[in-house]
Structures are given as structure tokens and as C-alpha cells.
Design a protein around this motif. Sequence first.
Motif, short mmCIF file in Angstrom:
data_model
loop_
_atom_site.label_atom_id
_atom_site.label_comp_id
_atom_site.label_asym_id
_atom_site.label_seq_id
_atom_site.Cartn_x
_atom_site.Cartn_y
_atom_site.Cartn_z
N ASP A 143 5.37 2.88 9.74
CA ASP A 143 5.82 1.88 10.70
C ASP A 143 5.08 0.56 10.51
O ASP A 143 5.62 -0.52 10.77
N ALA A 144 3.83 0.64 10.02
CA ALA A 144 3.03 -0.56 9.80
C ALA A 144 3.34 -1.23 8.46
O ALA A 144 2.86 -2.34 8.20
N GLY A 145 4.13 -0.54 7.61
CA GLY A 145 4.53 -1.15 6.34
C GLY A 145 4.10 -0.42 5.10
O GLY A 145 4.40 -0.87 3.98
N ALA A 146 3.41 0.71 5.23
CA ALA A 146 2.97 1.47 4.06
C ALA A 146 4.13 2.24 3.45
O ALA A 146 5.11 2.56 4.11
N LEU A 147 4.00 2.54 2.15
CA LEU A 147 5.00 3.31 1.43
C LEU A 147 4.51 4.75 1.32
O LEU A 147 3.45 5.01 0.74
N ALA A 148 5.25 5.69 1.87
CA ALA A 148 4.85 7.09 1.83
C ALA A 148 5.21 7.72 0.50
O ALA A 148 6.28 7.48 -0.05
N CYS A 149 4.29 8.54 -0.02
CA CYS A 149 4.51 9.26 -1.27
C CYS A 149 4.51 10.76 -1.00
O CYS A 149 3.79 11.24 -0.12
N GLU A 150 5.28 11.49 -1.78
CA GLU A 150 5.42 12.92 -1.56
C GLU A 150 4.24 13.73 -2.07
O GLU A 150 4.06 14.89 -1.68
N SER A 151 3.44 13.14 -2.94
CA SER A 151 2.30 13.85 -3.51
C SER A 151 1.20 12.87 -3.86
O SER A 151 1.43 11.66 -3.95
N VAL A 177 0.83 -1.21 0.00
CA VAL A 177 0.00 0.00 0.00
C VAL A 177 0.86 1.26 0.00
O VAL A 177 1.74 1.43 0.85
N SER A 178 0.59 2.14 -0.97
CA SER A 178 1.19 3.47 -0.98
C SER A 178 0.20 4.45 -0.36
O SER A 178 -1.02 4.28 -0.52
N VAL A 179 0.69 5.47 0.32
CA VAL A 179 -0.22 6.39 1.00
C VAL A 179 0.21 7.83 0.78
O VAL A 179 1.40 8.14 0.56
N TRP A 180 -0.78 8.72 0.82
CA TRP A 180 -0.52 10.16 0.81
C TRP A 180 -1.61 10.86 1.60
O TRP A 180 -2.79 10.47 1.55
N ASN A 181 -1.22 11.91 2.30
CA ASN A 181 -2.16 12.72 3.05
C ASN A 181 -1.62 14.15 3.10
O ASN A 181 -0.41 14.36 3.12
#
Length: 291
Positions: A45-53, A30-34
Motif C-alpha cells: 500500500d505504501a508503494g513497495a513491490l512484493a516478490c514471491e520469493s 523497493v522490492s520486498v520479501w518476507n
Amino acid sequence: MVKTSDVAVIGLGAMGSSLVRVLLAKGFRVSVWNRSPRKVESLIDAGALACESAAMAIRSSPVSIMCVSDYAAADLILEEPAVRAALNGRVFVQLSSGRPEQVVAQRDRLVTQGAKYVVGGIMAHASRVGREDCMVLYAGDSVAYSQHKELLLALGPASHYLGDDPVRAIGAYLALGALMTASLCSFFETAAVASKFGIPVRQYAAMSIQTVKESFPGYEDGVERIESDSFDDTLATVGGYLWAMRDAEETFRSNGVQPRITRALIEHLQIAEDLGLAESDLAAVTRAINH
């Protein structure tokens, strides 16, 4: 470099964060953005991939799920040029709350940009997402839904797909939301009355759940009556319910409880009686809805 995942989730409020955790627990990347980076940290920390946009999140996977406060907030993100470009050729699943006309407008705009559009309504609190009885109401592009059915059902194993028209999902979502809210508000009102007679609220809640279960056969009987347009031969008439609700209203008032939910029921039943339906089954109130 764009990171790759199975799904991107945009919007990490209570519901969005719950979607991410459920998907991660079920083995999806899972990739995420907020907009607020603070909400991303615990999910990394739970394993998600952070995206810059948001655009980067959308480009990272074949399907993106959006869960923000409303369609106005969603449109602010979707109108960004980079996001519009990223959506081309990808599946977009909208799980934010909105009205039918907003759904249609957004669908038309995104399809023009090359996206495949699916809309959904989550009929559960954030803490219950992913459980076996969790229901999400989906509608929209049938090919897109079929391709990603496993992923979408991971969020709600008891979900329903309602066809290509996305308005069906939002219409059912709003209708069932009103049903759920009316049921809860009715419980709170009647629990206040029960407390006047010394019944603890926890005990009353248990009795309420048992009583609600007793109404299930009434749903099935009501469906048959509505479909056949036959409201005769009943043991419980509109007039009988109206009489009982008037007694309840008077009892509530005399014990210091304002019976606002009960009063609305009385007004609805009264309209049905005025239409000559006093001796008909309760399901005949459907004939009074537009009066």
C-alpha cells in the motif's frame, strides 16, 4: 517476469519495515520479501513491490538489504539454491545482528558465489531510521559501498564507512550497543534511587541528559590521554571516582535499591587502583581492562 527496483529488502520485522518506508519516502523503488506474507501487505500500500520469493527479490535489483532476526535465520534463506544463484554479480548488504565469526563465514561464502558483500549495524531504534542523526556502521566491499552510497546513507545520514574488513562494522556495532545498553541501565538504576528522594522520573531524565552532555569533554580528553598513553595531571583520579562510587553504592543500598550497575563500576575501578593507578586519570582504567 521479474519486477525491477532500485533495492530489495528481505526481512520485514519492525526494523526491516522501517527501512522500506524510509527508502520509499526518499524516492527509491523497493522490492520486498518476507517469510510471513502478512507483513508485506501494508508496504504494498505504501508503494513497495512484493516478490514471491527471496530469490525473486534479489534478482529484481542490483542491491539487496537483509534485516532478519540473526545470522542463523539469514543463512536459512541464503542457503537456498535459487538465492545462491541470484546473488551472483549483485551487491548484498547484511544488516542483521551477528558475531564477527559469523560475519566472516557469511562473507566468504557469498563472495565465493559471486556477490559483493557489505555489512552494517544500525545504531538506532526502528522509529529513528532515516533521520539526520541516524548512524549506520558500514564495512565491506569498498566498490560496492561507493556505488550505492547514496542509497545506504538514505537510511542513516550520519553513517560511517569503516573500511573493507566487515568485522570492523560488527565490532563497532557490538561495542556501541554495549555502551548504549550500559547507559540506559545505569539511568534506570539511578532513577530508582532518585525516586526515593522524591525526584520525579521525568525531571530526573532531564537532569540525566544534561549530565551526560557534561561528560562529552571527558571523551575528548580521554582520547588524547589514551593516544599519548599519559594519565597524569588530572583533576579527577581513579581513586576519587572509586571513593564517590562507594558512597553511591552505600546510599543506594540503604534506600532499598540494589546497585548492580554501580557495583560493576566499583569492581572495575578497584582493579585499576590495585594496579597502582589510584592517582591517575579515570582514562587509566583502560590499562585494567584485560586484568
